[in-house]
Write a protein that holds these residues in place. Structure first.
Motif, short mmCIF file in Angstrom:
data_model
loop_
_atom_site.label_atom_id
_atom_site.label_comp_id
_atom_site.label_asym_id
_atom_site.label_seq_id
_atom_site.Cartn_x
_atom_site.Cartn_y
_atom_site.Cartn_z
N HIS A 252 97.02 -6.83 65.28
CA HIS A 252 97.07 -5.41 65.67
C HIS A 252 97.12 -4.52 64.43
O HIS A 252 96.36 -3.55 64.30
N ASP A 253 98.00 -4.86 63.49
CA ASP A 253 98.17 -4.04 62.30
C ASP A 253 96.95 -4.11 61.39
O ASP A 253 96.56 -3.12 60.77
N VAL A 254 96.34 -5.29 61.29
CA VAL A 254 95.14 -5.45 60.46
C VAL A 254 93.98 -4.62 61.03
O VAL A 254 93.22 -4.01 60.28
N LEU A 255 93.85 -4.59 62.34
CA LEU A 255 92.79 -3.78 62.94
C LEU A 255 92.94 -2.31 62.57
O LEU A 255 91.95 -1.64 62.23
N TYR A 256 94.16 -1.80 62.64
CA TYR A 256 94.35 -0.39 62.31
C TYR A 256 94.18 -0.12 60.81
O TYR A 256 93.71 0.96 60.43
N ARG A 257 94.55 -1.08 59.98
CA ARG A 257 94.33 -0.89 58.54
C ARG A 257 92.84 -0.89 58.19
O ARG A 257 92.45 -0.36 57.14
N ASN A 258 92.04 -1.48 59.04
CA ASN A 258 90.60 -1.57 58.80
C ASN A 258 89.81 -0.80 59.86
O ASN A 258 88.64 -1.11 60.12
N GLN A 259 90.43 0.21 60.43
CA GLN A 259 89.79 0.99 61.50
C GLN A 259 88.58 1.76 60.96
O GLN A 259 88.69 2.50 59.98
N PRO A 260 87.43 1.62 61.62
CA PRO A 260 86.25 2.37 61.18
C PRO A 260 86.30 3.81 61.70
O PRO A 260 87.13 4.13 62.55
N PRO A 261 85.43 4.69 61.23
CA PRO A 261 85.35 6.05 61.78
C PRO A 261 85.05 5.98 63.28
O PRO A 261 84.43 5.04 63.76
N GLU A 262 85.46 6.99 63.99
CA GLU A 262 85.35 6.98 65.44
C GLU A 262 83.93 6.73 65.94
O GLU A 262 83.72 6.01 66.92
N GLN A 263 82.94 7.30 65.27
CA GLN A 263 81.55 7.15 65.70
C GLN A 263 80.94 5.80 65.29
O GLN A 263 79.85 5.45 65.75
N ASN A 264 81.64 5.09 64.44
CA ASN A 264 81.15 3.79 63.97
C ASN A 264 81.72 2.69 64.87
O ASN A 264 82.92 2.42 64.84
N ASP A 265 80.87 2.06 65.64
CA ASP A 265 81.33 1.07 66.61
C ASP A 265 81.41 -0.33 65.98
O ASP A 265 80.94 -1.32 66.56
N ALA A 266 82.04 -0.42 64.81
CA ALA A 266 82.09 -1.69 64.08
C ALA A 266 82.84 -2.77 64.84
O ALA A 266 82.52 -3.96 64.73
N PHE A 267 83.83 -2.39 65.63
CA PHE A 267 84.62 -3.38 66.36
C PHE A 267 83.84 -4.00 67.53
O PHE A 267 84.34 -4.92 68.19
N SER A 268 82.63 -3.51 67.78
CA SER A 268 81.82 -4.15 68.81
C SER A 268 81.28 -5.49 68.33
O SER A 268 80.84 -6.33 69.12
N SER A 269 81.33 -5.72 67.01
CA SER A 269 80.89 -6.99 66.43
C SER A 269 82.00 -8.02 66.56
O SER A 269 83.07 -7.89 65.92
N ARG A 270 81.76 -9.03 67.35
CA ARG A 270 82.77 -10.08 67.52
C ARG A 270 83.00 -10.81 66.20
O ARG A 270 84.13 -11.23 65.91
N GLN A 271 81.94 -10.97 65.42
CA GLN A 271 82.09 -11.64 64.13
C GLN A 271 83.00 -10.83 63.20
O GLN A 271 83.82 -11.40 62.47
N ARG A 272 82.88 -9.51 63.25
CA ARG A 272 83.75 -8.64 62.44
C ARG A 272 85.21 -8.82 62.86
O ARG A 272 86.11 -8.88 62.03
N LEU A 273 85.45 -8.89 64.15
CA LEU A 273 86.81 -9.08 64.66
C LEU A 273 87.38 -10.42 64.21
O LEU A 273 88.55 -10.52 63.85
N ILE A 274 86.54 -11.44 64.22
CA ILE A 274 87.00 -12.77 63.78
C ILE A 274 87.30 -12.75 62.29
O ILE A 274 88.28 -13.36 61.84
N GLU A 275 86.49 -12.05 61.52
CA GLU A 275 86.74 -11.93 60.07
C GLU A 275 88.06 -11.22 59.80
O GLU A 275 88.85 -11.65 58.94
N LEU A 276 88.32 -10.15 60.52
CA LEU A 276 89.57 -9.41 60.34
C LEU A 276 90.76 -10.26 60.78
O LEU A 276 91.85 -10.19 60.19
N ALA A 277 90.56 -11.07 61.81
CA ALA A 277 91.63 -11.96 62.26
C ALA A 277 92.03 -12.93 61.15
O ALA A 277 93.20 -13.28 61.01
N GLY A 278 91.02 -13.36 60.38
CA GLY A 278 91.32 -14.26 59.27
C GLY A 278 92.27 -13.63 58.27
O GLY A 278 93.13 -14.31 57.70
#
Length: 241
Positions: free
Chosen positions: A148-174
């Motif tokens: 949860h905290d890592v996602l917010y530390r790496n939050q993209p701009p509102e118009q940037n739908d970066a979190f739609s990438s499952r691979q990006r989410l898995i990378e951040l989970a690492g």
């Protein structure tokens, strides 16, 4: 003659005994086969039941239970409605996260997170939904808070739908120490998509209009009419002890 007759009788009895033995053996074999089929059916049924139970659990309960962090018996409960794509939620976490964590560790506060998809709904995209699903996957691994905290530390701009990438989410989970095939499969397979939809629908029916919405024991404490600071939040929580 008597001896010959006795020999024939004995041979006949032996033949009958052998036939009886064979019939008994065949009967037992059929019984074992039937029992084996029953056991196999039960095993398959149990497997299906376990799968259904797992999927039901994965998709969340009908009341869209939040993800909770902190001691169950804590004297104060903080309820937070958040969207991982929401800039205001990111600001809230940046400002209040250290205080909330400290109070949780002291057993003074239990935080319940309702992960919603207001940005996806209003702006478009899938990042809110997929990030919430991934967060629930991290919850399954016992690492929700870190992820949860890592996602917010790496939050993209509102118009940037970066979190739609499952691979990006898995990378951040690492970065949060969340690894393993179970987590990856949960993210890529959308295990908690049903729960995300339910918690989003519950938010729409709650009467709350924006994120973050922050309640302390049911009272809205994060609004423009009453400025909240980390110090005042701590004071409010400790007053519940």
């Amino acid at each position: 003659m008597n001896e010959g007759h006795e020999g024939k009788r004995t041979a006949t009895e032996r033949m009958r005994a052998e036939q009886l033995r064979r019939r008994t053996t065949e009967k037992r074999g059929r019984q074992f086969k039937v029992a084996g089929v029953v056991v196999a059916v039960l095993a398959v049924g149990a497997g299906v039941g376990a799968l259904v139970a797992q999927q039901t659990s994965g998709n969340g309960s009908a009341d869209a239970k939040p993800i909770a962090v902190g001691k169950p018996g804590a004297p104060a409960k903080l309820t937070v409605y958040e969207d991982f794509r929401c800039p205001a939620c990111g600001q809230f976490e940046k400002q209040f996260s250290p205080t909330i964590r400290a109070l949780e560790k002291k057993g003074k506060l239990r935080t319940e997170y309702h992960l919603v998809t207001i940005i996806d709904d209003n702006v478009g995209g899938k990042g809110s939904h997929r990030a919430a699903n991934a967060a629930a996957c991290a919850r399954d691994e016992g690492t929700f808070r870190r992820f949860h905290d890592v996602l917010y530390r790496n939050q993209p701009p509102e118009q940037n739908d970066a979190f739609s990438s499952r691979q990006r989410l898995i990378e951040l989970a690492g970065k949060a120490g969340v690894k393993g095939s179970g987590f990856r499969d949960c993210v890529t397979g959308g295990t908690h998509d049903g729960w995300v939809k339910k918690t989003g629908d519950a938010f729409k029916k709650s009467g709350h209009q924006s994120t973050p919405t922050v309640l302390l024991d049911g009272e809205n404490i994060y609004s423009s009419s009453e400025p909240l600071t980390p110090a005042s939040l701590k004071q409010k929580v400790l007053a519940k002890s």
